[in-house]
Design a protein around this motif. Structure first.
Motif, PDB file in Angstrom:
ATOM      1  N   UNK A   1       0.811  -1.211   0.000  1.00 19.71           N
ATOM      2  CA  UNK A   1       0.000   0.000   0.000  1.00 19.71           C
ATOM      3  C   UNK A   1       0.853   1.275   0.000  1.00 19.71           C
ATOM      4  N   UNK A   2       1.828   1.358   0.879  1.00 19.94           N
ATOM      5  CA  UNK A   2       2.634   2.570   0.983  1.00 19.94           C
ATOM      6  C   UNK A   2       3.462   2.804  -0.276  1.00 19.94           C
ATOM      7  N   UNK A   3       4.060   1.744  -0.815  1.00 18.47           N
ATOM      8  CA  UNK A   3       4.846   1.896  -2.035  1.00 18.47           C
ATOM      9  C   UNK A   3       3.990   2.431  -3.179  1.00 18.47           C
ATOM     10  N   UNK A   4       2.810   1.849  -3.354  1.00 18.84           N
ATOM     11  CA  UNK A   4       1.924   2.268  -4.441  1.00 18.84           C
ATOM     12  C   UNK A   4       1.465   3.711  -4.261  1.00 18.84           C
TER      13      UNK A   4
ATOM     14  N   UNK B   1       0.335  19.963   3.933  1.00 21.96           N
ATOM     15  CA  UNK B   1      -0.788  19.236   3.342  1.00 21.96           C
ATOM     16  C   UNK B   1      -0.319  17.952   2.677  1.00 21.96           C
ATOM     17  N   UNK B   2       0.907  17.960   2.144  1.00 24.59           N
ATOM     18  CA  UNK B   2       1.464  16.751   1.549  1.00 24.59           C
ATOM     19  C   UNK B   2       1.565  15.619   2.556  1.00 24.59           C
ATOM     20  N   UNK B   3       1.939  15.943   3.792  1.00 27.82           N
ATOM     21  CA  UNK B   3       1.985  14.933   4.856  1.00 27.82           C
ATOM     22  C   UNK B   3       0.588  14.399   5.155  1.00 27.82           C
ATOM     23  N   UNK B   4      -0.402  15.295   5.152  1.00 28.79           N
ATOM     24  CA  UNK B   4      -1.786  14.869   5.367  1.00 28.79           C
ATOM     25  C   UNK B   4      -2.266  13.965   4.231  1.00 28.79           C
ATOM     26  N   UNK B   5      -1.861  14.296   3.011  1.00 29.33           N
ATOM     27  CA  UNK B   5      -2.245  13.491   1.851  1.00 29.33           C
ATOM     28  C   UNK B   5      -1.812  12.040   2.021  1.00 29.33           C
ATOM     29  N   UNK B   6      -0.543  11.837   2.395  1.00 28.07           N
ATOM     30  CA  UNK B   6      -0.015  10.486   2.555  1.00 28.07           C
ATOM     31  C   UNK B   6      -0.806   9.719   3.609  1.00 28.07           C
ATOM     32  N   UNK B   7      -1.078  10.378   4.731  1.00 26.43           N
ATOM     33  CA  UNK B   7      -1.814   9.737   5.825  1.00 26.43           C
ATOM     34  C   UNK B   7      -3.233   9.372   5.401  1.00 26.43           C
ATOM     35  N   UNK B   8      -3.928  10.327   4.782  1.00 30.24           N
ATOM     36  CA  UNK B   8      -5.324  10.110   4.401  1.00 30.24           C
ATOM     37  C   UNK B   8      -5.449   9.078   3.289  1.00 30.24           C
ATOM     38  N   UNK B   9      -4.523   9.082   2.330  1.00 27.02           N
ATOM     39  CA  UNK B   9      -4.596   8.100   1.253  1.00 27.02           C
ATOM     40  C   UNK B   9      -4.376   6.687   1.775  1.00 27.02           C
ATOM     41  N   UNK B  10      -3.510   6.539   2.774  1.00 29.11           N
ATOM     42  CA  UNK B  10      -3.332   5.232   3.409  1.00 29.11           C
ATOM     43  C   UNK B  10      -4.608   4.794   4.115  1.00 29.11           C
ATOM     44  N   UNK B  11      -5.233   5.712   4.832  1.00 30.73           N
ATOM     45  CA  UNK B  11      -6.505   5.407   5.493  1.00 30.73           C
ATOM     46  C   UNK B  11      -7.578   5.031   4.480  1.00 30.73           C
ATOM     47  N   UNK B  12      -7.611   5.757   3.358  1.00 29.21           N
ATOM     48  CA  UNK B  12      -8.601   5.497   2.331  1.00 29.21           C
ATOM     49  C   UNK B  12      -8.392   4.113   1.713  1.00 29.21           C
ATOM     50  N   UNK B  13      -7.122   3.773   1.451  1.00 29.34           N
ATOM     51  CA  UNK B  13      -6.819   2.460   0.869  1.00 29.34           C
ATOM     52  C   UNK B  13      -7.204   1.341   1.829  1.00 29.34           C
TER      53      UNK B  13
END
Length: 291
Positions: free
Chosen positions: A28-31, A68-80
């Motif tokens: 997930x994180x790599x993708x 916001x970039x840091x938030x993006x990474x966190x939220x996209x992981x949660x979304x996945x």
């Protein structure tokens, strides 16, 4: 209408790609990191003739896309993770219901008015999130709620709403329209940089190497991710299309299309509470935006 439909399709494709992560054993994180690299490269390639990137260090708003970039990474992981755990339709409902948070922020910071209709829409949105997280016990077929089940959707709800609120705050008070392309590009680049740092740490701590399938999955995710923003901006440029109409239509479209894709493509089963939650979400989005 074409740009609007393309926005809905690309936004829904993000949830579909997330759903496929488990099936193909994707890291997930790599993708997600490759996704942001792909989006950043596409933003640079398509805007390099119109945008002077050398001006970026001089911008007073530079700190906002970095955070916001840091938030993006966190939220996209949660979304996945939520998509893999709860399905495409439920995750799309939760992420779109987070419109409640920027609405509440607007009441405090921008002095927006609160009325009965808007308050009712917010309550309906919270009820929709609650209903979509309820599970059905296999033996008794009784609906069951647990705080543990609510934890993941609640984190996604708060995270997505916070991202929307921060982006709206930055756009409203700090960025000139001429800088939108530069700001968007820096957002994707910041998220990619934060993700690369995480991957480097993972490599040295756990010796986690990049997998080819994760790179391909990240590219597949990054393309609709970028174009969901690109087509949204194109939609907002159409004369006589008010944003108060565009955003509810897009959100309703994403929720509806995600529910259809989840049912027909992934055979996701929804209990009566989940179906009621999706229906309430459509009503709540329309009420909040129109109010």
């Amino acid at each position: 209408m074409t740009w609007l439909l393309l926005t809905i399709i690309c936004s829904t494709l993000i949830f579909v790609v997330f759903k496929l992560f488990n099936r193909f054993g994707i890291d997930r994180m790599q993708a997600i990191v490759v996704n942001y690299l792909t989006a950043a490269l596409m933003a640079w390639a398509l805007n390099s003739q119109q945008v002077d990137y050398s001006q970026l260090p001089e911008k007073s708003w530079l700190l906002f896309p970095l955070l916001t970039g840091l938030l993006f990474i966190t939220v996209f992981n949660l979304m996945a993770f939520t998509t893999q755990s709860l399905g495409v339709s439920i995750t799309s409902v939760i992420s779109k219901m987070s419109v409640v948070i920027p609405v509440m922020v607007a009441l405090v910071i921008y002095g927006d008015s609160m009325n009965v209709i808007k308050g009712g829409g917010i309550l309906l949105a919270l009820a929709a999130v609650f209903l979509t997280t309820m599970k059905e016990e296999k033996k008794s077929h009784h609906l069951k709620f647990s705080w543990r089940t609510l934890l993941l959707p609640a984190a996604l709800f708060i995270g997505t709403g916070t991202v929307d609120a921060v982006i709206k705050y930055t756009q409203q008070l700090h960025i000139a329209p001429a800088d939108y392309d530069l700001y968007t590009s820096s957002l994707f680049a910041s998220a990619a940089s934060a993700g690369m740092l995480i991957l480097v740490v993972r490599y040295f701590v756990r010796e986690k190497r990049f997998a080819a399938r994760s790179i391909l999955a990240g590219i597949a995710l990054g393309i609709p991710n970028y174009f969901s923003i690109f087509f949204l901006l194109k939609t907002l440029e159409i004369p006589h299309y008010e944003s108060s109409v565009i955003f509810p239509v897009i959100n309703v479209g994403i929720v509806a299309l995600s529910a259809l894709v989840g049912f027909f493509a992934f055979r996701e089963k929804l209990n009566r509470a989940n179906k009621m939650g999706i229906a309430l979400s459509l009503v709540a989005i329309i009420i909040i935006s129109s109010a």
